[in-house]
Design an enzyme around this catalytic site. Structure first.
Site, PDB file in Angstrom:
ATOM      1  N   LYS A 114     -25.565   3.493  19.606  1.00  0.00           N
ATOM      2  CA  LYS A 114     -25.244   4.713  19.763  1.00  0.00           C
ATOM      3  C   LYS A 114     -23.857   4.954  20.252  1.00  0.00           C
ATOM      4  CE  LYS A 114     -26.796   9.208  21.652  1.00  0.00           C
ATOM      5  NZ  LYS A 114     -25.416   9.720  22.228  1.00  0.00           N
ATOM      6  N   LYS A 143     -30.793   4.912  26.692  1.00  0.00           N
ATOM      7  CA  LYS A 143     -29.650   5.043  27.342  1.00  0.00           C
ATOM      8  C   LYS A 143     -29.198   3.614  28.090  1.00  0.00           C
ATOM      9  CE  LYS A 143     -27.608   8.806  26.076  1.00  0.00           C
ATOM     10  NZ  LYS A 143     -26.823   9.585  27.015  1.00  0.00           N
ATOM     11  N   GLU A 186     -30.030   1.398  15.663  1.00  0.00           N
ATOM     12  CA  GLU A 186     -28.466   1.290  15.705  1.00  0.00           C
ATOM     13  C   GLU A 186     -27.779   1.714  17.014  1.00  0.00           C
ATOM     14  OE1 GLU A 186     -29.164   5.156  13.179  1.00  0.00           O
ATOM     15  OE2 GLU A 186     -27.575   5.753  14.374  1.00  0.00           O
ATOM     16  N   CYS A 190     -14.217  28.432  55.685  1.00  0.00           N
ATOM     17  CA  CYS A 190     -12.995  29.118  56.062  1.00  0.00           C
ATOM     18  C   CYS A 190     -13.003  30.683  56.041  1.00  0.00           C
ATOM     19  CB  CYS A 190     -11.684  28.809  54.919  1.00  0.00           C
ATOM     20  SG  CYS A 190     -10.615  29.996  55.332  1.00  0.00           S
ATOM     21  N   CYS A 204      -8.625  25.776  58.605  1.00  0.00           N
ATOM     22  CA  CYS A 204      -8.498  25.416  57.042  1.00  0.00           C
ATOM     23  C   CYS A 204      -7.183  24.722  56.570  1.00  0.00           C
ATOM     24  CB  CYS A 204      -8.451  27.086  56.349  1.00  0.00           C
ATOM     25  SG  CYS A 204      -8.124  26.961  54.717  1.00  0.00           S
ATOM     26  N   CYS A 234      -5.070  27.865  54.847  1.00  0.00           N
ATOM     27  CA  CYS A 234      -4.292  28.885  55.666  1.00  0.00           C
ATOM     28  C   CYS A 234      -4.402  28.918  57.044  1.00  0.00           C
ATOM     29  CB  CYS A 234      -5.085  30.201  55.045  1.00  0.00           C
ATOM     30  SG  CYS A 234      -6.702  30.308  55.725  1.00  0.00           S
ATOM     31  N   CYS A 265      -6.997  33.602  52.500  1.00  0.00           N
ATOM     32  CA  CYS A 265      -6.714  32.388  52.111  1.00  0.00           C
ATOM     33  C   CYS A 265      -6.460  32.054  50.386  1.00  0.00           C
ATOM     34  CB  CYS A 265      -7.998  31.635  52.412  1.00  0.00           C
ATOM     35  SG  CYS A 265      -7.901  29.758  52.029  1.00  0.00           S
ATOM     36  N   TYR A 323     -19.094   6.516  11.605  1.00  0.00           N
ATOM     37  CA  TYR A 323     -20.063   5.727  11.003  1.00  0.00           C
ATOM     38  C   TYR A 323     -21.081   6.960  10.732  1.00  0.00           C
ATOM     39  CZ  TYR A 323     -18.663   1.266  11.945  1.00  0.00           C
ATOM     40  OH  TYR A 323     -18.190  -0.248  12.194  1.00  0.00           O
ATOM     41  N   ASP A 351     -20.227   6.577  21.168  1.00  0.00           N
ATOM     42  CA  ASP A 351     -19.788   7.463  22.128  1.00  0.00           C
ATOM     43  C   ASP A 351     -18.626   8.289  21.696  1.00  0.00           C
ATOM     44  OD1 ASP A 351     -20.021   8.843  24.503  1.00  0.00           O
ATOM     45  OD2 ASP A 351     -19.146   7.457  25.559  1.00  0.00           O
ATOM     46  N   TYR A 391       0.823  -1.176   0.216  1.00  0.00           N
ATOM     47  CA  TYR A 391       0.031  -0.070  -0.006  1.00  0.00           C
ATOM     48  C   TYR A 391       0.784   1.157  -0.059  1.00  0.00           C
ATOM     49  CZ  TYR A 391      -3.285   3.592   1.785  1.00  0.00           C
ATOM     50  OH  TYR A 391      -4.229   4.465   1.899  1.00  0.00           O
TER      51      TYR A 391
HETATM   52  O1  I6G Z   1     -28.538   7.932  14.717  1.00  0.00           O
HETATM   53  C1  I6G Z   1     -28.158   9.028  15.407  1.00  0.00           C
HETATM   54  C2  I6G Z   1     -27.127   8.741  16.221  1.00  0.00           C
HETATM   55  C3  I6G Z   1     -26.461   9.823  16.907  1.00  0.00           C
HETATM   56  C4  I6G Z   1     -28.848  10.365  15.542  1.00  0.00           C
HETATM   57  C5  I6G Z   1     -28.208  11.098  16.166  1.00  0.00           C
HETATM   58  C6  I6G Z   1     -27.052  11.122  16.852  1.00  0.00           C
HETATM   59  O2  I6G Z   1     -26.638  12.031  17.685  1.00  0.00           O
HETATM   60  C7  I6G Z   1     -25.265  11.744  18.229  1.00  0.00           C
HETATM   61  N1  I6G Z   1     -28.746  12.551  16.207  1.00  0.00           N
HETATM   62  C8  I6G Z   1     -29.745  12.825  15.529  1.00  0.00           C
HETATM   63  C9  I6G Z   1     -30.578  14.063  15.591  1.00  0.00           C
HETATM   64  C10 I6G Z   1     -30.302  11.740  15.005  1.00  0.00           C
HETATM   65  N2  I6G Z   1     -29.802  10.329  14.779  1.00  0.00           N
HETATM   66  C11 I6G Z   1     -31.559  12.076  14.110  1.00  0.00           C
END
Ligand code: I6G
Length: 678
Positions: free
Chosen positions: A118, A317, A116, A429, A411, A414, A435, A226, A120, A38
């Site tokens: 979420k 969440k 899907e 304090c 404290c 001081c 202080c 993604y 971080d 590559y």
């Molecule tokens: O599919 C999603 C993943 C993460 C999201 C999203 C997101 O925000 C961090 N935010 C929105 C507004 C939508 N889908 C529609």
């Protein structure tokens, strides 16, 4: 015959091959050639382009190496705002969401959702024009983000040009930039080996990497991406569903997470959640929940948006994580107003995505209520961005040596006596600005983002400045010289110049910010705004008696007493005068008439816990602007102000389509005259 034809063809073939290998490597995790081969292709392309710079194109893979460092990021206005997602924390909150969706769409049958993970990471918008990546911007406040195009171009997973015959004239791709766990571990091991501070978690590492002014640094960071959605789409029709859109994304060569599925009805949604929760620990990246979206775009359109979030999507969440660890010691910290806060020092424990070593115990009562002792095994909890807390002591594991902690009487900084004021939970304090701990904290507060917003003046720097006695009051900041700054540890010429510039810039401020920055007890951002609007001039406020102050909407006898005592102290008056003599200024405060403000005559409900003000303060500020504050949500409600842990009122407001304001949005609305109505 065109003599450069074979050369152009060779260059194009190299680019196509490299792009294909990039996609196999970054997106499919299935490289077809060895790294050395590559590199060989890249070198050949670089050589040909160096010999024929007229043939370099913006989408050539050679353009991914990073550009010259920027002085700052430019702002980008999102043509379609980048929204956020509402949250559900348990099955019944998700079920209530599903019911709202069906009610709004007038459906009795099960709804199909796209499910899907979420990620971080941090949200980003990629704008492609005629298939070419022309701009990448962070989410920012949803309306305006930062232009991070040069940095994003270095992320191998993001195509510089979309593939295929169906590419629209303009498309804005929304997605999440994140750092896979393996890359994060390698980056942190290297940082530790070099004696540098490691990143707390992959999210911070991704954000820190993307917000580098020098894109060559970003280029070295293992970032991934993604796709999750769409902003602008021009020049082609929208597909019929979210899942069809993902097929299109994949056809354009955009990375799509392989954990996406669809689920019909609540039961299948719960199963999909559980399945991702079970896989979570084995995934090569961090996720903090599951996103559900109504799959059909036609349905999405009939359901619409509320405030800053779509009504057709929700993030479920994962629960807060809890771990056990040991209390190594307990000590106390001195705050800006002398408040003494007990803090438990813990054996490091990785929980909720960060390593926790310190946890506040808030005050003496809380310390005794939880009965935390040195040597105890404790349960620590952390959810999302929330500060970690000790949930409870594991009493069965307590040893005979663990004795109750005694708060100090002097404290720790001081050595002045500590005092407890009748009716207050905190011990203080008594030394005030004698202080050094209080000096440091008041300077940090003055320079903080919500006050004078001095860019680059971090806590460590303030600590050095105070320890070296270069700064003893906020006013001293403005007499610092370049030489003094250069005498500090790790302060280079450029940082010193930047700081001096930031201090100069901060001189142009607003009266509420200045008042808030003075750190008068009980005067938060909202009260500072009310005081500024009521008095208009600093002089008038300084001379006001407690009785006059109490006429200001959210000012009661305690706040009034603190304001009077603050300006009675000669030291404080001198600091204020010195600050003004250095040229701190603000535009004249124009009191808004009630009918001018976006909240005047509106019916407003408050719910949840607000962090920057009490409920009463919020209510008084609203009433002062002519809003009517009521206790329950109905069709007549114009706004719901939702603090932390908002419950059924939030659900009801959402189901009725009432505009929901976060605390942050509420505070900025109080301070401005924007109209946020949908
Ligand atoms: O599919 C999603 C993943 C993460 C999201 C999203 C997101 O925000 C961090 N935010 C929105 C507004 C939508 N889908 C529609």
């Amino acid at each position: 015959m065109n003599a450069s034809e074979p050369l152009q063809q060779r260059i194009q073939r190299l680019r196509d091959d490299i792009n294909q290998h990039n996609q196999r490597y970054y997106q499919l995790d299935a490289p077809q050639i060895a790294d050395a081969d590559y590199d060989q292709l890249m070198r050949e392309l670089e050589t040909l382009e160096a010999e024929h710079p007229e043939l370099i194109t913006a989408d050539s893979p050679t353009q991914r190496v990073g550009a010259a460092p920027l002085a700052s990021f430019q702002q980008v206005l999102h043509q379609v705002p980048m929204l956020s997602l509402d949250n559900a924390f348990n099955d019944s909150e998700f079920e209530a969401f599903d019911k709202r969706v069906r009610d709004r769409a007038d459906l009795t049958e099960d709804v199909t959702y796209l499910v899907e993970p979420k990620l971080d990471g941090l949200a980003i918008s990629l704008r492609y024009e005629e298939g070419l990546l022309v701009c990448a911007a962070t989410r920012g406040d949803g309306q305006r983000g930062e232009n991070v195009t040069e940095n994003v171009k270095t992320i191998g997973a993001i195509p510089l040009r979309l593939k295929g015959d169906t590419v629209p004239a303009v498309v804005e791709i929304r997605g999440e930039v994140f750092m896979p766990l393996q890359g994060f571990d390698q980056l942190n091991s290297a940082a530790i080996a070099a004696g540098e501070k490691p990143f707390a978690n992959p999210r911070n590492a991704a954000a820190g990497s993307l917000r580098q002014l020098d894109s060559k640094i970003t280029a070295k960071r293992p970032l991934a991406f993604y796709t999750y959605g769409l902003g602008v789409l021009d020049g082609m029709p929208l597909p019929s569903s979210q899942s069809d859109l993902f097929l299109l994304f994949a056809a354009w060569g955009l990375p799509v997470c392989d954990q996406i599925s669809t689920a019909k009805g609540v039961q299948q949604c719960h199963e999909a959640y559980q399945s991702l929760a079970d896989k979570r620990a084995k995934l090569p990246y961090e996720i903090d929940g599951v996103v559900y979206k109504v799959n059909s775009f036609r349905l999405q359109q009939s359901i619409g948006f509320v405030s800053r979030a779509p009504r057709w999507a929700i993030a479920r969440k994962f629960p807060a994580q809890e771990k056990t660890t040991q209390v190594l010691s307990i000590d106390v910290q001195v705050g800006r107003t002398g408040s003494i806060t007990p803090v438990a020092r813990l054996a490091p424990v990785f929980v909720g995505g960060v390593t926790v070593t310190n946890v506040t115990l808030h005050n003496e009562d809380e310390l005794h209520r939880k009965d935390v002792r040195i040597g105890d095994t404790v349960i620590v909890r952390r959810a999302g961005d929330v500060i970690p807390e000790i949930v409870a002591v594991v009493i069965e594991q307590r040893t005979a040596e663990a004795v109750p902690y005694q708060m100090p009487t002097l404290c720790p900084v001081c050595s002045s006596p500590l005092e407890k004021i009748e009716g207050e939970a905190v011990i203080r304090c008594s030394a005030g600005l004698y202080c050094q701990a209080q000096v440091k904290e008041s300077v940090k507060h003055f320079a903080s983002r919500k006050a004078m917003d001095v860019d680059g003046l971090g806590d460590k720097l303030v600590e050095q400045l105070v320890a070296k006695k270069l700064v003893q009051t906020p006013a001293d900041l403005y007499s610092l010289t370049r030489e003094q700054l250069l005498s500090l540890e790790r302060m280079a010429d450029k940082s010193a110049d930047n700081l001096l510039q930031a201090l100069e810039k901060s001189k142009s401020t607003t009266l509420p910010r200045f008042l808030y920055g003075l750190g008068i007890r009980e005067v938060g951002e909202v009260t500072a705004t009310s005081l500024a609007q009521h008095f208009g001039q600093l002089d008038a406020l300084q001379q006001a008696s407690a009785e006059v102050l109490e006429q200001v909407p959210d000012v009661g006898p305690i706040v009034a007493k603190h304001v009077v005592s603050f300006f009675q102290l000669a030291h404080n008056r001198e600091v204020v005068n010195t600050l003004l003599s250095y040229g701190i200024h603000w535009p004249e405060v124009k009191a808004l008439t009630k009918t001018q403000h976006a909240l005047s005559d509106k019916v407003v409900v408050l719910t949840g816990t607000l962090s920057s003000m009490t409920r009463d303060q919020a209510k008084a500020a609203l009433q002062d602007l002519g809003a009517k504050v009521t206790g329950s949500v109905s069709k007549k409600t114009d706004f719901l102000i939702a603090g932390e842990e908002s419950g059924s009122k939030l659900t009801k407001a959402q189901s009725l389509g009432v505009t929901v304001l976060s605390e942050e949005a509420f505070v900025s609305l109080l301070q401005s005259n924007l109209d946020l109505t949908d």
